[in-house]
Each structure stands twice: as C-alpha cells, then as structure tokens.
Design an enzyme around this catalytic site. Structure first.
Site, PDB file in Angstrom:
ATOM      1  CD1 TRP A 191     -25.058  19.328  -5.097  1.00 13.53           C
ATOM      2  CD2 TRP A 191     -22.961  19.350  -4.319  1.00 13.53           C
ATOM      3  NE1 TRP A 191     -24.289  18.559  -5.939  1.00 13.53           N
ATOM      4  CE2 TRP A 191     -22.990  18.559  -5.481  1.00 13.53           C
ATOM      5  CE3 TRP A 191     -21.743  19.513  -3.663  1.00 13.53           C
ATOM      6  CZ2 TRP A 191     -21.867  17.933  -5.995  1.00 13.53           C
ATOM      7  CZ3 TRP A 191     -20.617  18.884  -4.170  1.00 13.53           C
ATOM      8  CH2 TRP A 191     -20.677  18.112  -5.323  1.00 13.53           C
ATOM      9  CG  HIS A 192     -20.124  20.435  -0.408  1.00 13.32           C
ATOM     10  ND1 HIS A 192     -20.531  21.595  -1.029  1.00 13.32           N
ATOM     11  CD2 HIS A 192     -18.927  20.110  -0.956  1.00 13.32           C
ATOM     12  CE1 HIS A 192     -19.610  21.948  -1.917  1.00 13.32           C
ATOM     13  NE2 HIS A 192     -18.636  21.078  -1.898  1.00 13.32           N
ATOM     14  N   GLY A 193     -23.507  17.975   1.798  1.00 11.38           N
ATOM     15  CA  GLY A 193     -23.886  16.966   2.777  1.00 11.38           C
ATOM     16  C   GLY A 193     -25.060  17.388   3.633  1.00 11.38           C
TER      17      GLY A 193
END
Length: 472
Positions: free
Chosen positions: A321-323
């Site tokens: 989700w963060h990248g």
C-alpha cells in the site's frame, strides 16, 4: 495545495469565513467544503479531480443499490473491483509490468506490454480506502446508505485529510457531514494548537532531519559508522515529524470547521514492543486492515498457523500500500516477523493499555531500534541500496571507523527537544494542551509557550520538503 504554502494560508481563512457565514444552512456548508476541497485537490493537477469524482460517484451509487438491491453482494464486489482497479493501474501498473517482464525473461520468454507514463494522483490510496470502507459498512448493515450526494462527496474529498489521511470511516465522518454544526470556540482554539504543533513537527523536525538524511544517503559509502547510524535515527524522526505533523494539521484544521477526525498517532516511539507500535502508528490504516481484512480472514481465532498467515497477509499488503517497490514489501514482511515473534516473546497485547513509565525505557529503546532498522529499508530506493547501506554500517563498525563527526547536529538537538516535550506531555493528545499543567495555570504563561513554539517554527525551519506520504 500543500499545507506548507502561502496559498494554503490564504485559502484557509477564506473558506473558514465563508463556511461559518452559512452556519444556519448545513447543506450550504457542505457545498462550501466540497468546492473548497476540489479547489484544494485540483491545485496540483485538475485531472486528479476526474478520478476522485469517479471514485465518489461509483461508491455513492453502489451504496444505494447495496442498501436495497437483491444483488447487493455484486454491487459491493463491482465497486471494490472498480476502485482497486483504478488504484492498481495508477499506482502498480509499472511495478507489475516490470516484474512480469523480468520473470518471463528468466525462462527465455518475452511479453510486449505498453509503456505508460502515469502520473500518480496525490493521496489516491487514502481516498480509495475511505470509499471502500463506506461500501463495506453499508453492506454489513453498520451504516445506512446516504442519498445526500453533496454530503457524501464531501466525506470522500474533505480537504484536511484528503491527501494524507487520517483514513476516516463513514460511520464517524459522514454523520457529521449530514448533521448541523455550530461554531465552538474552545474546539477552534484547540484546533489552532494542533495546527501549530503540526507545523513545528513538519518544518522544524521533519525538514531539518530530511536535509541531514539526504546528505548522509548521498555519500553513505564514505561515511563512518556513527554518521550512518545517525542517518537511520534521523530518518525515523523525519518520517514521524512529517506524517504525524500532517495529521495534527489535518485534525486541527477539521476542528476549525466543527468536525472531529480520528487520532492517527499516539506517541509511537514510546512503544514497548512492535505490537504496541502498530497500535500507535498510522492508526487509521492499521485499524482499516484489522477491520476489513484481518478479522474477516479469521484474525487470531483460527489457530497459530492461520494467525501467522493472516498477520503476514496484512503487513505485506500494508507494505505494498505504501508504494510499488520491493523495499516496501520487505519492510512489511520484516514487521510481520516482529509481530509474530512478539506474540510469544513480548506478549505484546498484555499491557497495551497501561501508561508508559520510566521502568519501560529499556523496552522502549529496543523497540525503537527495531523500528529504525525497518525504516532503513523503507528509505532505500532499492533492496540493493538497503543492503549496501547496512553493509557499510557493519564494515565501518568492524574496522573501527566509528568516527566522532556526524551530520545534522542541529537536527539532533531538535529531535531531543521533541522527545523531551512529548515525554513530559505523554498523557495528553497534544503537548500544547496545557490544561492541568503548571505552564497552563496563567494565560500569559500559555501564550508564552505558544509564542516560543511559533518563533521556533518560523526561525528554525528547515529547507522546504514535500510531505513524504503525498506519494502514497
């Protein structure tokens, strides 16, 4: 539009005055907030508005049909697929295309996939998860579908938390949009305190740390061990000051409009174990994964093996989700391992509600070091760079190249100041809430504290840096 800009400092009071000028008509207040939110978001690129409109309208329409259609399950699935599909294309297409090409090349195969230069819309992960929570809550019967499209679109696009959270639940924020709001002076004052503290953490802590961290990472091959270790510590404070500072500004700004957002941080670096850390860090995201993924998969009620699997699924997806980078996936896996180990070694859930005291400093220090190690992987541009950085650190220690000179001495002082203030005020949501404190006994002493924080923020700010979490 960024909070840390002249444009926002002009934008906010204008919206504030227009909004409270419509106090008798809450529907017009919502319309005012909606227009302001679209201006705020479109300030970066007007094309971003197309995506947030698609997300808002699809979730609004599907919510109505989920509430009354016999095919409600399919409406839910359709909305989830649509919104995750948009997120996947804009955020992960290049990542998966590159890795699929690399995988096939190992077997002598090739796949011609179109190469697209896609601009990542700011905050797309945040408002996508927010819209999905609404559809799921309506499906579960925890919330009635709203027919007020303006209030719903305002819930999705509410500008204080639009681009970097907190990720709000419809069960909390939407009823506030649908109800009347009256100006509350004490709440507004508290909001201004939160905004001031948020600016201090962003401009003084995060930006000064960022300058030192960038210097260290640009020349880490030649640095001594103390400098490399300092770079890791400073990045931990950079990302905390950046993200929690944004959350403070968002929560404080929302209070100016009579709206309460959920807390997103609660002194995470004072945690005594990794489990407690993740109950204090990015609370809105971790509770989202808990309620919509971990518990539906069985949580910790289905045996040890299944629990371990569920933990890994949650944290690997949280990393992704963060990248779109393997560093984030590895970072998620690293935290999953620590969580699993903590269930047996630290009994992470047994003392979660107790206040942290002096006797816990050893556990706090150990937890902080483990978190810092994870942040090193998070900061790296690639897995090879993360390994190289740690190899240089180990080599420097082994060769005795510890060193005494380090970068970022001023940033270190600011971080120590932050730790002292937050520790002394650890029983309050914001250190500038001085009620019951000896500094808050007199009005002049309170204003002196506010003035000192303002002056520190104005004169000691670092070079302007973009909010880290804008990329997520």
């Amino acid at each position: 539009m960024s909070f840390v800009s002249i444009a926002f400092l002009v934008f906010l009071p204008i919206v504030f005055l227009l909004y409270w000028g419509m106090q008798k008509w809450h529907r017009w207040q919502n319309a005012c907030l909606l227009v302001a939110s679209y201006v705020f978001y479109g300030w970066w690129d007007w094309r971003f508005l197309i995506l947030i409109l698609v997300t808002s309208l699809s979730s609004y329409v599907s919510g109505i049909f989920i509430g009354k259609s016999p095919y409600r399950r399919w409406w839910l699935i359709g909305n989830i697929v649509l919104n995750l599909g948009i997120l996947g294309v804009f955020k992960y297409y290049g990542f998966f295309a590159d890795n699929l090409h690399l995988l096939l090349s190992q077997f002598g195969l090739s796949l011609d996939m179109p190469t697209w230069r896609i601009i990542l819309p700011v905050g797309i992960s945040f408002y996508t998860f927010q819209s999905l929570s609404y559809s799921i809550d309506v499906y579960r019967g925890q919330l009635k579908a709203t027919k007020d499209i303006v209030a719903f679109c305002t819930y999705i696009a509410f500008f204080p938390q639009l681009v970097a959270g907190p990720i709000e639940r419809a069960t909390n924020l939407l009823p506030q949009m649908l109800g009347e709001r009256r100006f509350n002076y004490p709440e507004a004052v508290d909001g201004l305190r939160r905004i001031l503290w948020g600016f201090f953490k962003k401009l003084v802590i995060a930006d000064n740390c960022a300058f030192a961290v960038n210097q260290i990472w640009d020349s880490y091959f030649d640095a001594n061990a103390l400098t490399l270790f300092t770079g890791m510590i400073l990045f931990a404070f950079q990302i905390y000051g950046d993200f929690s500072g944004y959350s403070d500004i968002a929560i404080g700004t929302a209070k100016l409009f009579g709206i309460r957002l959920m807390e997103n941080f609660h002194l995470p670096y004072f945690s005594r174990n990794i489990g407690e850390f993740w109950r204090r860090w990015h609370i809105s995201l971790m509770t989202w994964f808990r309620d919509y993924l971990y518990i539906p998969m069985g949580g910790s009620r289905t045996g040890t093996a299944r629990t371990v699997c569920n933990v890994f699924v949650v944290f690997l997806l949280s990393g992704l989700w963060h990248g779109a980078n393997w560093t984030f996936v590895v970072w998620g896996g690293y935290n999953a391992i620590l969580i699993v180990l903590g269930r047996w070694l630290w009994k992470s859930s047994s003392r979660g509600e107790e206040r942290v005291g002096w006797r816990d400093l050893g556990a706090v220090a150990l937890t902080f070091l483990l978190v810092v190690l994870g942040w090193e992987v998070f900061r790296a541009d690639s897995l090879s760079e993360a390994v190289d950085y740690l190899s240089c650190l180990a080599t420097a220690f082994a060769s005795g190249n510890v060193g005494m000179m380090v970068c970022g001495k001023l940033a270190i002082i600011y971080c120590l100041l932050l730790v002292i203030v937050e520790w002394s005020q650890r029983h309050r949501l914001c250190p500038l809430q001085l009620d019951g404190c000896w500094l808050g006994r007199y009005r002049w002493s309170r204003w002196l504290v506010y003035y000192l924080v303002f002056m520190l923020t104005f004169f000691c700010r670092g070079e302007d840096q973009t909010f880290i979490y804008f990329q997520f």
